[in-house]
Design a protein around this motif. Sequence first.
Motif, PDB file in Angstrom:
ATOM      1  N   LEU A   1       0.905  -1.292  -0.075  1.00 25.03           N
ATOM      2  CA  LEU A   1       0.072  -0.024  -0.023  1.00 25.03           C
ATOM      3  C   LEU A   1       0.877   1.227   0.035  1.00 25.03           C
ATOM      4  N   LEU A   2       1.956   1.363   1.031  1.00 26.85           N
ATOM      5  CA  LEU A   2       2.590   2.543   0.941  1.00 26.85           C
ATOM      6  C   LEU A   2       3.483   2.571  -0.465  1.00 26.85           C
ATOM      7  N   LYS A   3       4.180   1.522  -0.994  1.00 23.36           N
ATOM      8  CA  LYS A   3       4.566   1.610  -2.249  1.00 23.36           C
ATOM      9  C   LYS A   3       3.557   2.376  -3.504  1.00 23.36           C
ATOM     10  N   VAL A   4       2.440   1.790  -3.276  1.00 26.47           N
ATOM     11  CA  VAL A   4       1.463   2.390  -4.364  1.00 26.47           C
ATOM     12  C   VAL A   4       1.204   3.938  -4.086  1.00 26.47           C
ATOM     13  N   ARG A   5       1.064   4.325  -2.860  1.00 23.35           N
ATOM     14  CA  ARG A   5       0.791   5.673  -2.498  1.00 23.35           C
ATOM     15  C   ARG A   5       2.048   6.603  -2.850  1.00 23.35           C
ATOM     16  N   HIS A   6       3.234   5.913  -2.685  1.00 26.98           N
ATOM     17  CA  HIS A   6       4.345   6.643  -3.077  1.00 26.98           C
ATOM     18  C   HIS A   6       4.509   6.846  -4.612  1.00 26.98           C
ATOM     19  N   GLU A   7       3.997   5.823  -5.398  1.00 28.24           N
ATOM     20  CA  GLU A   7       4.155   6.047  -7.023  1.00 28.24           C
ATOM     21  C   GLU A   7       3.148   7.047  -7.112  1.00 28.24           C
ATOM     22  N   LYS A   8       1.748   6.995  -6.590  1.00 29.98           N
ATOM     23  CA  LYS A   8       0.903   7.796  -6.927  1.00 29.98           C
ATOM     24  C   LYS A   8       1.190   9.463  -6.675  1.00 29.98           C
ATOM     25  N   LEU A   9       2.057   9.693  -5.536  1.00 28.20           N
ATOM     26  CA  LEU A   9       2.772  10.958  -5.198  1.00 28.20           C
ATOM     27  C   LEU A   9       3.482  11.358  -6.218  1.00 28.20           C
ATOM     28  N   ALA A  10       4.702  10.386  -6.732  1.00 27.19           N
ATOM     29  CA  ALA A  10       5.597  10.899  -7.836  1.00 27.19           C
ATOM     30  C   ALA A  10       4.962  11.120  -8.740  1.00 27.19           C
ATOM     31  N   ASP A  11       3.837  10.462  -9.454  1.00 26.25           N
ATOM     32  CA  ASP A  11       3.061  10.721 -10.707  1.00 26.25           C
ATOM     33  C   ASP A  11       2.383  12.145 -10.464  1.00 26.25           C
ATOM     34  N   LEU A  12       1.835  12.415  -9.429  1.00 23.24           N
ATOM     35  CA  LEU A  12       1.238  13.791  -9.288  1.00 23.24           C
ATOM     36  C   LEU A  12       2.325  14.983  -9.317  1.00 23.24           C
ATOM     37  N   GLN A  13       3.557  14.538  -8.600  1.00 26.66           N
ATOM     38  CA  GLN A  13       4.508  15.566  -8.593  1.00 26.66           C
ATOM     39  C   GLN A  13       5.011  15.719 -10.077  1.00 26.66           C
ATOM     40  N   ALA A  14       5.146  14.609 -10.858  1.00 22.41           N
ATOM     41  CA  ALA A  14       5.610  14.666 -12.379  1.00 22.41           C
ATOM     42  C   ALA A  14       4.792  15.572 -13.159  1.00 22.41           C
ATOM     43  N   ARG A  15       3.365  15.509 -12.679  1.00 23.27           N
ATOM     44  CA  ARG A  15       2.200  16.365 -13.571  1.00 23.27           C
ATOM     45  C   ARG A  15       2.399  17.933 -13.059  1.00 23.27           C
ATOM     46  N   GLY A  16       3.153  18.146 -12.155  1.00 20.79           N
ATOM     47  CA  GLY A  16       3.138  19.609 -11.461  1.00 20.79           C
ATOM     48  C   GLY A  16       2.286  19.917 -10.596  1.00 20.79           C
ATOM     49  N   LYS A  17       1.657  18.848 -10.021  1.00 12.79           N
ATOM     50  CA  LYS A  17       0.406  18.752  -8.729  1.00 12.79           C
ATOM     51  C   LYS A  17       0.735  18.310  -7.483  1.00 12.79           C
TER      52      LYS A  17
ATOM     53  N   LYS B   1      -9.057  14.348 -22.653  1.00 12.03           N
ATOM     54  CA  LYS B   1     -10.168  13.799 -21.550  1.00 12.03           C
ATOM     55  C   LYS B   1      -9.484  12.557 -20.539  1.00 12.03           C
ATOM     56  N   ASP B   2      -8.167  12.339 -21.017  1.00 14.72           N
ATOM     57  CA  ASP B   2      -7.469  11.136 -20.235  1.00 14.72           C
ATOM     58  C   ASP B   2      -7.128  11.860 -18.607  1.00 14.72           C
ATOM     59  N   THR B   3      -6.986  13.066 -18.680  1.00 13.34           N
ATOM     60  CA  THR B   3      -6.877  13.748 -17.159  1.00 13.34           C
ATOM     61  C   THR B   3      -7.874  13.162 -16.249  1.00 13.34           C
ATOM     62  N   TYR B   4      -9.085  13.248 -16.854  1.00 16.78           N
ATOM     63  CA  TYR B   4     -10.240  12.782 -15.688  1.00 16.78           C
ATOM     64  C   TYR B   4     -10.092  11.213 -15.347  1.00 16.78           C
ATOM     65  N   ASN B   5      -9.630  10.470 -16.300  1.00 15.05           N
ATOM     66  CA  ASN B   5      -9.341   8.821 -15.713  1.00 15.05           C
ATOM     67  C   ASN B   5      -8.158   8.743 -15.237  1.00 15.05           C
ATOM     68  N   VAL B   6      -7.204   9.676 -15.511  1.00 14.41           N
ATOM     69  CA  VAL B   6      -6.021   9.518 -14.611  1.00 14.41           C
ATOM     70  C   VAL B   6      -6.237   9.868 -13.007  1.00 14.41           C
ATOM     71  N   LEU B   7      -6.804  11.001 -12.845  1.00 18.15           N
ATOM     72  CA  LEU B   7      -7.181  11.553 -11.605  1.00 18.15           C
ATOM     73  C   LEU B   7      -7.969  10.464 -10.935  1.00 18.15           C
ATOM     74  N   PHE B   8      -9.170  10.072 -11.464  1.00 16.83           N
ATOM     75  CA  PHE B   8     -10.252   9.336 -10.735  1.00 16.83           C
ATOM     76  C   PHE B   8     -10.173   7.890 -10.660  1.00 16.83           C
ATOM     77  N   LYS B   9      -9.299   7.681 -11.465  1.00 23.12           N
ATOM     78  CA  LYS B   9      -9.373   5.853 -11.644  1.00 23.12           C
ATOM     79  C   LYS B   9      -7.984   5.420 -11.192  1.00 23.12           C
ATOM     80  N   ARG B  10      -6.786   6.404 -11.025  1.00 26.74           N
ATOM     81  CA  ARG B  10      -5.601   6.056 -10.573  1.00 26.74           C
ATOM     82  C   ARG B  10      -4.904   6.827  -9.541  1.00 26.74           C
ATOM     83  N   LEU B  11      -5.208   8.254  -9.718  1.00 27.45           N
ATOM     84  CA  LEU B  11      -4.419   8.945  -8.439  1.00 27.45           C
ATOM     85  C   LEU B  11      -5.000   9.340  -7.303  1.00 27.45           C
TER      86      LEU B  11
END
Length: 135
Positions: free
Chosen positions: A15-31, A102-112
């Motif tokens: 779970l921690l690994k997945v959460r860290h990956e999501k954080l890295a993805d958000l940071q890479a997107r400038g969020k 439109k992929d932004t919505y899927n990335v946010l709500f389905k992945r991040l």
Amino acid sequence: MAEQNNNQVQDVNQLLKVRHEKLADLQARGKDPFQITKFDVTHHSADIKDNFEELEGQTVTIAGRMMFKRVMGKASFIELQDSKGRVQVYITRDDICPGENKDTYNVLFKRLLDIGDFIGVKGTVFRTQTGEITV
């Protein structure tokens, strides 16, 4: 018993690994959520529910913890909890990314975004067909 504890530790580590990956993805997107330190709130959940007649059709800004998420194709329902209670939030793909990819919505709500994340929402107050007060 020791085997069960090992499985729980592995589950937590995964779970921690997945959460860290999501954080890295958000940071890479400038969020980067650690850079976004202020969100101006105009109302709380209880204010919206208690004053629905005056606020219906008005734009409000709320923030809190996402307690529930239901993604249904191009729309999502979220239950947002703030310091005064909970309110339902309705989000459509076109609201999140008008004219954008439109992929932004899927990335946010389905992945991040996960249950427990803190989010801010700006939207219009209305009542759904089932009678639920919603932003």
